[in-house]
Design an enzyme around this catalytic site. Structure first.
Site, short mmCIF file in Angstrom:
data_model
loop_
_atom_site.label_atom_id
_atom_site.label_comp_id
_atom_site.label_asym_id
_atom_site.label_seq_id
_atom_site.Cartn_x
_atom_site.Cartn_y
_atom_site.Cartn_z
N ASP A 107 1.16 -14.16 -6.67
CA ASP A 107 1.28 -13.47 -5.38
C ASP A 107 2.53 -12.59 -5.45
OD1 ASP A 107 -0.95 -14.73 -4.22
OD2 ASP A 107 0.25 -16.50 -3.77
N LEU A 108 2.35 -11.29 -5.45
CA LEU A 108 3.44 -10.35 -5.68
C LEU A 108 4.61 -10.58 -4.73
CD1 LEU A 108 4.49 -7.82 -7.16
CD2 LEU A 108 3.33 -6.45 -5.41
N ASP A 109 5.78 -10.80 -5.32
CA ASP A 109 7.05 -10.94 -4.58
C ASP A 109 6.97 -12.04 -3.52
OD1 ASP A 109 8.16 -8.87 -6.06
OD2 ASP A 109 7.53 -7.35 -4.62
N ASP A 110 6.17 -13.06 -3.78
CA ASP A 110 5.99 -14.12 -2.79
C ASP A 110 6.25 -15.50 -3.38
OD1 ASP A 110 5.42 -14.82 -0.12
OD2 ASP A 110 3.39 -15.44 -0.65
N GLY A 143 6.80 -5.30 -2.87
CA GLY A 143 6.16 -4.27 -3.67
C GLY A 143 7.10 -3.17 -4.09
#
Length: 297
Positions: free
Chosen positions: A239-242, A214
Site C-alpha cells: 500500500d503506497l506510503d501507508d 504519492g
C-alpha cells in the site's frame, strides 16, 4: 562498600524484544529467567496498548553477565516464550554482530550523504554492504566511502522495470541485509518485494503522512497552502506510503515559500527523520503490530 562499575553504553549486549497478548506475570517470568542466569539488565522498557490489549517489551542484558552461549540462551528462552501463551512474537539479538544495510537511491543524494557520513564517523550501528542507484550521479559518493555502487537503469515500460527490480532484488538478497533503505529511491517497490522484505524495507517519504501521499508531495503541500511540511520514515508495504510509521518530524514554512523552497527546507527533516528511524530499527527498538509501531526508546 565497593562501588559497582557502570556499563559502557557501547558494551556487548543481548537484546530481547517480545510482544503478545497482555496477561499477568509476563514481566516476572522474563525477569526471573534472566536473574536465574545471573543476567544484568541494563535497559528495560514496557508498554501495553489499552485498545488492543497487546504487550510489548525490549530488554538489554549485559552479555558478560550470562555464562551460557547465545545459542543456548535462545533455546532456553523459547520455552519461556511458549509458557507465556499463544502468538508470542520474540527475538534475541547479539549486538556484537553489526547490522548490515543496502541503500537504494535515485538522483538526490542528501540522505545518502548523511547516512554514509554517520557510518564513517563510527557513530551509527550499521555497515553498508552496497548502494544501488537507478542513476549514475551518486556513484562517486558511495565509492568515496569504499562502498560498491551498482547502477541499474529503470526503463519506463512495465516489463523493463520488472527486470530492473529483479536485478535489484538479486543484489540485495545476496547480502542478506537487516535493512533495505529507500533513501529517496523514487521507485515503487513491487508487492512481492514488499512481502519478501517486510519489516526490513525502510522508506523516507517527504511528507508528514498520511498527508500528501504519492508523487510530488511538496507541490501538493504548496497547492494546499500548508504552514508545516514534514518527513516520514516508514516500513514499505504494497500500500503506497501507508506502511507502519517509525518516525516523523515537521518544519514550519510560510506563504512566501515556493515548492522549490519547500524541497530545500524539507531536506533537513528528511535526513534527520530517516537517520533516527533507521537507528531505532537497527537497535531493535521498533515493534510492529498490524499497521502500528511501538518505539521503545
Amino acid at each position: 562498600m565497593t562501588p559497582v562499575a557502570l556499563p559502557d553504553t557501547d558494551e556487548h549486549q543481548y537484546i530481547l524484544t517480545l510482544s503478545c497478548q497482555d496477561t499477568t506475570g509476563i514481566v516476572a517470568r522474563i525477569s526471573a529467567f534472566i536473574q536465574e542466569l545471573g543476567g544484568w539488565i541494563v535497559e528495560a522498557d514496557y508498554f501495553t496498548d489499552a485498545h488492543s490489549g497487546w504487550f510489548f517489551t525490549r530488554q538489554a542484558v549485559r552479555a558478560s553477565s550470562i555464562s551460557i552461549s547465545f545459542e543456548e540462551l535462545q533455546e532456553r528462552f523459547a520455552a519461556i516464550a511458549d509458557s507465556i501463551g499463544e502468538h508470542v512474537e520474540w527475538r534475541l539479538y547479539d549486538n556484537a554482530h553489526r547490522k548490515k544495510a543496502v541503500i537504494l537511491v535515485s538522483k538526490e543524494g542528501h540522505c545518502l550523504h548523511d547516512l554514509l557520513g554517520r557510518v564513517a564517523q563510527n557513530d551509527y550501528p550499521m555497515e553498508v554492504a552496497a548502494v544501488i542507484g537507478n542513476h549514475e550521479n551518486l556513484r562517486p559518493i558511495a565509492e568515496a566511502h569504499g562502498i560498491d555502487f551498482h547502477y541499474i537503469p529503470f526503463p519506463k515500460d512495465a516489463v523493463g522495470k520488472r527486470k530492473a527490480f529483479d536485478k535489484v532484488a538479486a543484489i540485495v538478497n545476496a547480502h542478506e541485509p537487516d535493512a533495505i533503505v529507500l533513501a529517496r529511491f523514487m521507485q515503487i517497490l513491487p508487492a512481492d518485494l514488499c512481502e519478501m522484505w517486510a519489516g526490513r524495507a525502510i522508506n523516507i517519504h517527504h511528507s508528514f503522512l498520511p498527508s500528501f501521499m504519492g508523487a510530488r508531495p511538496y507541490h501538493q503541500a504548496y497547492q494546499r497552502g500548508v504552514k508545516l511540511i514534514g518527513a516520514t520514515c516508514h516500513y514499505a508495504t504494497s500500500d503506497l506510503d501507508d506502511g507502519p510509521i517509525i518516525e516523523q518530524d515537521v518544519i514550519r514554512i510560510s506563504h512566501k515559500d515556493t515548492p522549490a523552497d519547500m524541497q530545500r527546507i524539507g531536506r533537513d527533516a528528511e535526513q534527520q527523520v530517516l537517520a533516527r528511524g533507521l537507528r531505532f530499527h537497527l537497535e531493535d527498538r521498533v515493534l510492529v503490530h498490524g499497521n502500528h509501531t511501538v518505539i521503545l526508546v
